[in-house]
Design a protein around this motif. Structure first.
Motif, PDB file in Angstrom:
ATOM      1  N   GLY B  37       0.808  -1.216   0.000  1.00 27.84           N
ATOM      2  CA  GLY B  37       0.000   0.000   0.000  1.00 27.84           C
ATOM      3  C   GLY B  37       0.844   1.270   0.000  1.00 27.84           C
ATOM      4  O   GLY B  37       0.308   2.366   0.088  1.00 27.84           O
ATOM      5  N   ARG B  40      -0.014   3.383  -4.469  1.00 27.69           N
ATOM      6  CA  ARG B  40      -1.451   3.123  -4.595  1.00 27.69           C
ATOM      7  C   ARG B  40      -1.912   3.131  -6.046  1.00 27.69           C
ATOM      8  O   ARG B  40      -1.288   3.735  -6.912  1.00 27.69           O
ATOM      9  N   PRO B  90      -5.187  -2.083  -5.809  1.00 19.45           N
ATOM     10  CA  PRO B  90      -5.175  -1.702  -4.411  1.00 19.45           C
ATOM     11  C   PRO B  90      -6.524  -1.386  -3.811  1.00 19.45           C
ATOM     12  O   PRO B  90      -6.679  -1.478  -2.604  1.00 19.45           O
ATOM     13  N   ALA B  94      -7.248  -1.863   0.158  1.00 21.34           N
ATOM     14  CA  ALA B  94      -7.575  -0.795   1.090  1.00 21.34           C
ATOM     15  C   ALA B  94      -8.906  -1.088   1.766  1.00 21.34           C
ATOM     16  O   ALA B  94      -9.045  -0.948   2.971  1.00 21.34           O
ATOM     17  N   SER B  99      -3.379  -6.346   4.642  1.00 21.65           N
ATOM     18  CA  SER B  99      -2.158  -6.116   3.886  1.00 21.65           C
ATOM     19  C   SER B  99      -1.558  -7.458   3.552  1.00 21.65           C
ATOM     20  O   SER B  99      -1.124  -8.198   4.421  1.00 21.65           O
TER      21      SER B  99
END
Lengths: 496, 496
Positions: B37, B40, B90, B94, B99
């Motif tokens: 992350g 992005r 991503p 998110a 993760s």
């Protein structure tokens, strides 16, 4: 008590076509008579001299048979003179009414366990037999182009350099130099995260599948399989009492969404991301991440079968799914059946670090490990760069053969068989005209001397357009062309 | 949104000790940044020229890394100019808050299945490792006296005479010439009733055990095991979810009476009738018949493990239990680990006729069969009489070694270790003074350079007098004598 006189017991003895020594035949005959209840406990046998004359054999033959029966407990203590049927045997037999020497398997219940029946319910066969290796039987690499003489030379060298002790019991998880060489190879060429301790050498993908299901799932648990997909996965699951849930494919690979609907409780997903078997779909990055997230959320496992990823004809092979996440939810499976040859029966599991030891033990409890000599040969084959060279050669060869397949198919079959070029693999799917029946076509082709696996043989639940799985790797261009000519003869008769 | 400026992502890159090509390291670094992350979706990466200068590498290196990331879907369509992080990745990451690149294995439940945990609960090890082959580690034949050069010559010959097609997928149940040769050998030398179709080639006794439990029993079923007995049987059962029930031994072998009390519901009995492991008790004929009757009444199975029956030093070996009854309730298991060498990993199952096909399939679903070359070598070894000759030589050798063990033990240890001569086997039990603790003695011996397995390591529930299991087969008389001298030093210190 007796139903027949003693001499009848022996008159029934026929030496006939039996090639075993006579004393053994006599031994067997008397033993059977005892177990049948023809000869009863305490009963006296004829003196060896008498029986020898009756049977027309030497006295030694009779004495050998008697001696042998005595040592096994069938004949017992000759009180003074004479040989008697032992007290150990027949009372119990008579009491229970069971004749041990009789009849077929008597059973009230089913013979096999539930999981045994589930597995036995399958069509046997279904995997290619070497005997019928002709176009387009899939699943086999180019055996005629494998450098067997170099392989066997290496094997000879290893056989001389391994010490005697190496031929005792080794590490069940595999020969360490091989695990080291493999770990390095997989890191470099496949982007797999692994240390040698995570690598477990097994007898091919099938064992990798069976072991993984056994260790990670309990009977009654369910697991996603790709539909269409590799039938061996289903077979291994049934044998382990695991319930396979077919999940449909999309253009990006297995549909995680559909999987969550069809099998929300699934504890594992079996996938072939690099080159879906048999359709050839490459799983997109987005789908890989989706699958990894599902596994993490669900505390489920991903079995990534990377069965032919080495054969990519343009660009670098896509990195393995296992290497993307650090979550350790992916178990990576590979095989040397496509890279070297199937009869080697060698493959590997890369276990997540937390499972390395349980996998090592499971392999030990399953079969105590693979044969040492072939492991040592393979280690040298990797270490000395033979594998890389062989793969380079094969990539060129297979690419040519795929091109020949597509070229001659277009030329000879036109629209009746559509094959899309692929960057990877040992086989391609040939799509048939929309309304044809691929099983029927395959049966007709079989009679015309062409082997082609109907795509519907790989599907469970989700119908596919009709197609044929066509292996091209082991066949020369002339063979491919000849088979396509025969195919043209069959396909021409199809309604358009 | 961003927590750190773009240039920090790259300043964290350390080439350091990493030996991989720089483009791969860069690729990996960017990939991790995306998965973490740090980079992005939609974010623009520096132009390759700029990044190359910043990192002090060639522009080609950066372009290779970018190209590779693009082909894997991490980087996407440069609209006009520029390279962007792909839209594929991503958003989802998110959203879910997971993760993928982070942390250890997160799991609510246990990692392994119930059967996996049962199997993993065992002490690993427990079987001999070749590395420590010294007196009196049991279970290993005389590796130094095996005619490896003849074996490898035969292997070389077979490698040249097998056709290419033999290296594809063969019959998973085994190479037919080997199954034929084995069936003949077992009929003649062991009195086993069998046709080649009943013979399934497996990877040693351990796989034979695992497969049999799997096919015949369901999870939760129970099975008798001999106590003391072979620990491998227990391990295989646990892995298959089967509950082992220890049954005590008497002078005639396993106590059927005690078994019926301890495990009245048992569906299987695992026994070693020819030479009980490890005590050496030979099961009497009466007991064999009792066991066969129990199996017939109960519709249960007998697993007869005939692991070292070939080594009988006087007289002919006792015929197998399998050959007594025609009921077909006995599954016969044998191995070449003791007759040839353990690292060959070759054994066999003789299935009752009604189970031949299910066993063939189970083997196919488990691992698709054994390696061809070693099977073909073994077939020739049997057919050409090498096995018979080798066994004759080994019987003499092992008999001498057993005599040496007993002779030197009496001479050097007297009453402190009592070994009874046996007609069979590769090991003997040395009985210790009544009140000694065999585990403690074994630990002291280990320090003195002598390996001896405490008998209590083979027991489950029924206490045995203290004893040591002493393998003698692979050791020369000097080694045996030397080890006994060391042993004398240890045993002298025991309270009498």
């Amino acid at each position: 008590m007796r139903t027949e006189p003693l001499h009848l017991v022996f008159s029934a003895l026929e030496w006939g076509a039996d090639r075993r020594p006579k004393y053994l035949q006599l031994y067997d005959h008397i033993r059977q008579a005892i177990l049948n209840g023809q000869l009863r406990s305490g009963e006296q046998l004829p003196p060896s001299r008498v029986l020898a004359i009756q049977l027309g054999v030497s006295r030694t033959t009779v004495m050998q048979a008697y001696g042998h029966l005595e040592s096994e407990g069938y004949l017992g203590g000759h009180t003074g003179s004479g040989t008697y049927v032992s007290e150990q045997v027949p009372g119990r037999l008579a009491l229970s009414g069971l004749s041990l020497a009789d009849g077929p398997l008597a059973s009230d219940g089913p013979l096999l366990s539930e999981r045994g029946r589930a597995a036995a319910g399958f069509q046997a066969g279904g995997w290619p037999k070497a005997q019928n290796l002709r176009p387009f039987r899939p699943g086999v690499p180019a055996l005629w182009d494998f450098p067997f003489s170099a392989w066997f030379r290496l094997m000879g060298r290893q056989s001389r350099s391994l010490g005697f002790e190496a031929f005792g019991y080794g590490d069940a998880a595999g020969y360490m130099p091989l695990r080291r060489a493999l770990a390095m190879y997989l890191r470099q060429s496949r982007g797999v995260r692994c240390e040698p301790e995570q690598v477990i050498i097994v007898h091919g993908t099938q064992q990798a599948l069976a072991l993984s299901c056994q260790l990670l799932l309990d009977p009654g648990d369910s697991a996603w399989i790709e539909d269409p997909g590799y039938n061996g996965a289903k077979e291994a699951m049934h044998l382990m009492g695991v319930r396979p849930i077919p999940v449909p494919l999309g253009r990006e690979g297995i549909s995680v969404e559909a999987g969550m609907k069809a099998g929300p409780e699934a504890r594992l997903a079996y996938v072939t991301p690099s080159h879906q078997y048999p359709t050839g779909v490459v799983m997109s990055l987005g789908r890989r991440l989706e699958l990894l997230e599902w596994a993490a959320r669900q505390s489920a496992w991903i079995l990534e079968d990377d069965y032919d990823s080495e054969y990519r004809y343009s660009g670098k092979p896509l990195a393995a799914l296992q290497g993307i996440g650090r979550e350790g939810r992916a178990v990576y499976l590979g095989t040397f059946s496509k890279v070297l040859f199937p009869a080697l029966r060698m493959g590997y599991i890369v276990a997540p670090p937390a499972l390395a030891e349980p996998f090592q033990r499971a392999k030990a409890f399953t079969d105590r490990g693979n044969s040492i000599l072939e492991q040592a040969t393979l280690a040298a084959y990797l270490e000395e760069g033979h594998l890389e060279r062989h793969l380079r050669r094969m990539r060129l060869l297979y690419k040519e053969r795929q091109e020949a397949l597509i070229h001659w198919s277009e030329k000879l079959l036109g629209d009746r068989l559509r094959i899309f070029p692929s960057d990877t693999g040992l086989h391609a799917v040939g799509w048939l005209p929309e309304h044809s029946d691929d099983r029927q076509v395959a049966a007709q082709l079989m009679e015309a001397g062409v082997t082609a696996s109907p795509l519907s043989g790989y599907t469970q639940q989700y119908r596919q357009p009709p197609g044929l799985v066509l292996g091209y790797a082991p066949y020369r261009e002339e063979q491919i062309r000849d088979a396509l000519e025969r195919m043209a003869g069959v396909l021409e008769q199809l309604p358009a």
